[in-house]
Scaffold this active site. Sequence first.
Site, PDB file in Angstrom:
ATOM      1  N   GLU A  19     -20.992 -31.231  -3.010  1.00 40.23           N
ATOM      2  CA  GLU A  19     -21.223 -31.272  -4.329  1.00 40.23           C
ATOM      3  C   GLU A  19     -22.342 -31.723  -4.655  1.00 40.23           C
ATOM      4  O   GLU A  19     -23.126 -32.438  -3.719  1.00 40.23           O
ATOM      5  CB  GLU A  19     -19.930 -32.248  -4.767  1.00 40.23           C
ATOM      6  CG  GLU A  19     -20.097 -33.485  -4.255  1.00 40.23           C
ATOM      7  CD  GLU A  19     -19.583 -34.744  -5.192  1.00 40.23           C
ATOM      8  OE1 GLU A  19     -20.082 -34.593  -6.123  1.00 40.23           O
ATOM      9  OE2 GLU A  19     -18.622 -35.177  -4.633  1.00 40.23           O
ATOM     10  N   LYS A  80     -23.263 -33.958 -15.858  1.00 37.80           N
ATOM     11  CA  LYS A  80     -22.305 -34.030 -15.012  1.00 37.80           C
ATOM     12  C   LYS A  80     -21.404 -32.721 -15.054  1.00 37.80           C
ATOM     13  O   LYS A  80     -20.868 -32.699 -16.418  1.00 37.80           O
ATOM     14  CB  LYS A  80     -21.427 -35.293 -14.975  1.00 37.80           C
ATOM     15  CG  LYS A  80     -20.288 -35.710 -13.915  1.00 37.80           C
ATOM     16  CD  LYS A  80     -19.948 -36.868 -14.140  1.00 37.80           C
ATOM     17  CE  LYS A  80     -18.751 -37.005 -13.266  1.00 37.80           C
ATOM     18  NZ  LYS A  80     -18.029 -38.544 -13.391  1.00 37.80           N
ATOM     19  N   VAL A 100     -16.105 -32.218  -8.174  1.00 43.10           N
ATOM     20  CA  VAL A 100     -15.470 -31.619  -7.408  1.00 43.10           C
ATOM     21  C   VAL A 100     -14.925 -30.432  -7.871  1.00 43.10           C
ATOM     22  O   VAL A 100     -14.768 -29.151  -7.231  1.00 43.10           O
ATOM     23  CB  VAL A 100     -14.048 -32.492  -7.066  1.00 43.10           C
ATOM     24  CG1 VAL A 100     -12.995 -31.803  -6.265  1.00 43.10           C
ATOM     25  CG2 VAL A 100     -14.680 -33.421  -6.170  1.00 43.10           C
ATOM     26  N   ASP A 132      -5.929 -39.963 -19.248  1.00 45.15           N
ATOM     27  CA  ASP A 132      -7.455 -39.667 -18.562  1.00 45.15           C
ATOM     28  C   ASP A 132      -7.103 -39.142 -17.194  1.00 45.15           C
ATOM     29  O   ASP A 132      -6.673 -39.859 -16.391  1.00 45.15           O
ATOM     30  CB  ASP A 132      -8.278 -40.822 -18.827  1.00 45.15           C
ATOM     31  CG  ASP A 132      -9.587 -40.710 -18.126  1.00 45.15           C
ATOM     32  OD1 ASP A 132      -9.874 -39.380 -17.901  1.00 45.15           O
ATOM     33  OD2 ASP A 132     -10.567 -41.768 -18.347  1.00 45.15           O
ATOM     34  N   SER A 134      -8.491 -36.778 -14.004  1.00 42.22           N
ATOM     35  CA  SER A 134      -9.464 -35.881 -13.908  1.00 42.22           C
ATOM     36  C   SER A 134      -9.274 -34.468 -13.570  1.00 42.22           C
ATOM     37  O   SER A 134      -8.190 -33.779 -13.187  1.00 42.22           O
ATOM     38  CB  SER A 134     -10.053 -36.314 -12.386  1.00 42.22           C
ATOM     39  OG  SER A 134     -10.924 -35.394 -11.669  1.00 42.22           O
ATOM     40  N   ALA A 135     -10.250 -33.456 -13.961  1.00 39.59           N
ATOM     41  CA  ALA A 135     -10.173 -32.130 -13.878  1.00 39.59           C
ATOM     42  C   ALA A 135     -10.116 -31.436 -12.349  1.00 39.59           C
ATOM     43  O   ALA A 135      -9.751 -30.474 -11.971  1.00 39.59           O
ATOM     44  CB  ALA A 135     -11.191 -31.217 -14.457  1.00 39.59           C
ATOM     45  N   ASP A 136     -10.407 -32.617 -11.507  1.00 40.67           N
ATOM     46  CA  ASP A 136     -10.417 -32.144 -10.132  1.00 40.67           C
ATOM     47  C   ASP A 136      -9.097 -31.909  -9.825  1.00 40.67           C
ATOM     48  O   ASP A 136      -8.855 -30.980  -8.992  1.00 40.67           O
ATOM     49  CB  ASP A 136     -10.793 -33.525  -9.284  1.00 40.67           C
ATOM     50  CG  ASP A 136     -12.409 -33.730  -9.381  1.00 40.67           C
ATOM     51  OD1 ASP A 136     -13.121 -33.151 -10.185  1.00 40.67           O
ATOM     52  OD2 ASP A 136     -12.804 -34.833  -9.035  1.00 40.67           O
ATOM     53  N   LYS A 153     -10.657 -42.043  -5.195  1.00 44.40           N
ATOM     54  CA  LYS A 153     -11.127 -43.261  -5.332  1.00 44.40           C
ATOM     55  C   LYS A 153     -10.522 -44.400  -5.721  1.00 44.40           C
ATOM     56  O   LYS A 153      -9.419 -44.239  -6.560  1.00 44.40           O
ATOM     57  CB  LYS A 153     -12.243 -43.209  -6.522  1.00 44.40           C
ATOM     58  CG  LYS A 153     -13.275 -41.947  -5.946  1.00 44.40           C
ATOM     59  CD  LYS A 153     -14.441 -41.677  -7.155  1.00 44.40           C
ATOM     60  CE  LYS A 153     -15.568 -40.854  -6.884  1.00 44.40           C
ATOM     61  NZ  LYS A 153     -15.059 -39.405  -6.770  1.00 44.40           N
TER      62      LYS A 153
END
Length: 524
Positions: A19, A80, A100, A132, A134-136, A153
């Site tokens: 990435e 981003k 990602v 909230d 993540s789209a990951d 993380k």
Amino acid sequence: IQPSVQEALVEGRPVVALESTIITHGMAYPQNLSMAREVEEIVTRNGAVPATVGILRGQIHVGLTDKELEFLASSKNVVKVSRRDLPFVLSQGLSGGTTVSGTMIAAHKAGIPVFVTGGIGGVHRGGENTLDVSADLTELGRTPVAVVSAGVKSILDIGRTLEYLETQGVCVAAFGESREFPAFFSRQSGFQAPYHVRDEEEAAELIASALGLGLSSGVLIAVPCPQERAASGQALEEAIQRVLSEARSKGIAGKELTPFMLQKLNELTDGKSLDSNLALIQNNAKVGSCIAVALSKLQKARRKGNLPRQEDTTPPQPVVIGGVNVDFIAKVQNPVILGNGQTNAGRVRRTFGGVGRNLADCLSRLGQTPLFLSAVGKDEHSESILHYCRHMEMSAVLQLEGNTATYCAVITSAGELSVGLGDMDIHGQITEQYVSQFKEILCQAPLVCIDGNVPLSTIQYVCQLAREHQLAVCYEPTDENKASKPFLSDSWKALTYISPNLQELRAINRTLGNPLPAGIEHSE
């Protein structure tokens, strides 16, 4: 796709996607650049080909040159880029680092099954109220790529992240002897992964199984940070709570939250979190490369044991090396062309040409799908060309800074060429170094076509390969001034076919020092 990456994919060699958000948003310049270079070097050292993914001026790049890495590392106003951002960033011609999610999309479309990152995104703390997420995580549920990371993380809600991955149907396995799910900087999160794989061979078997099932979901391989560089779990958690409180008070949320928290954590831990970050990225690169190598070996072994795949049964493809032009054809309406700056009535049309492109186009329409090696500029013409040539195999064509080759012809009303103007400098970039990256394909090609637009050294290189491997080479002289290139040395003796017009044939004859046959001097 960068030629070295494309060649590795064609040959079935292991490739590792990387990435670029960590370069554009994860670390400061120049540390981000040295980190990116080092990670690529680790991948190479461990037997795989690195393919860093990034967005440069509205185009997805799979594999970056060092110059392109430096551009992303040093640029201030880059985006981003996740799944939702791709359409806008591409349509506006912007540059950015892929998350990602964004990297998985590009890797899958390029045919790369293994992707290495630091840590994936997840459900943010308090995500049950803010939604909230993540789209990951959703990308892992819809894109069949294996992601090698140091877990999630530690600033995130790891428990809820694992629950969400289960809902998305993502196979999660810890790497090593323990099922303990790592928490990025820390080796322990207090949560267990559903499964664990002990080494790269087991990881490769897992990935191959997932790919073989045809599932649309990915695999997450969670690799713990090396023991000697891992951060203390308790000290880190205390720092995270302080940073979270500061972020809430400042109203920081969304995709700005993670970079903010990582920067603050680095300050609060006196650089220890950044040290752990670098260590885990380097370790992931090593582990991910070994997994990619093991997967490549496994896939090759299984292919040998089964019926050949379709691409193994199809004959090798022809290769065409030559120019791409945008042609402007201006045909004068009246028999006499007016001079002294006067405007002549006529018709002007734009077509797409270039001798090499024309040959590749014809072969494509005949069902041969040749590999086309050429170069275009990063300008308004290149997009039109690529769209017009979408029925052709254009993935290996270089797209460079500068102008796409253009040619303007003024034609008399009788159909004769009066004046031709050409801006062809970019054809000089079809170099021996570029073409040699496809040596294995060239050596198996049933036919290699090359035109006179390419540099002399490239023509000589192709002719040398033809001699060594008994290749059939067709040379299209292009015009009178370029026709003699192979005849300046013994290269021409490797040619099988040549298609000169009379003027080109005269030029070749002169170069060889032969007298013109009687009666041909004034023939047209």
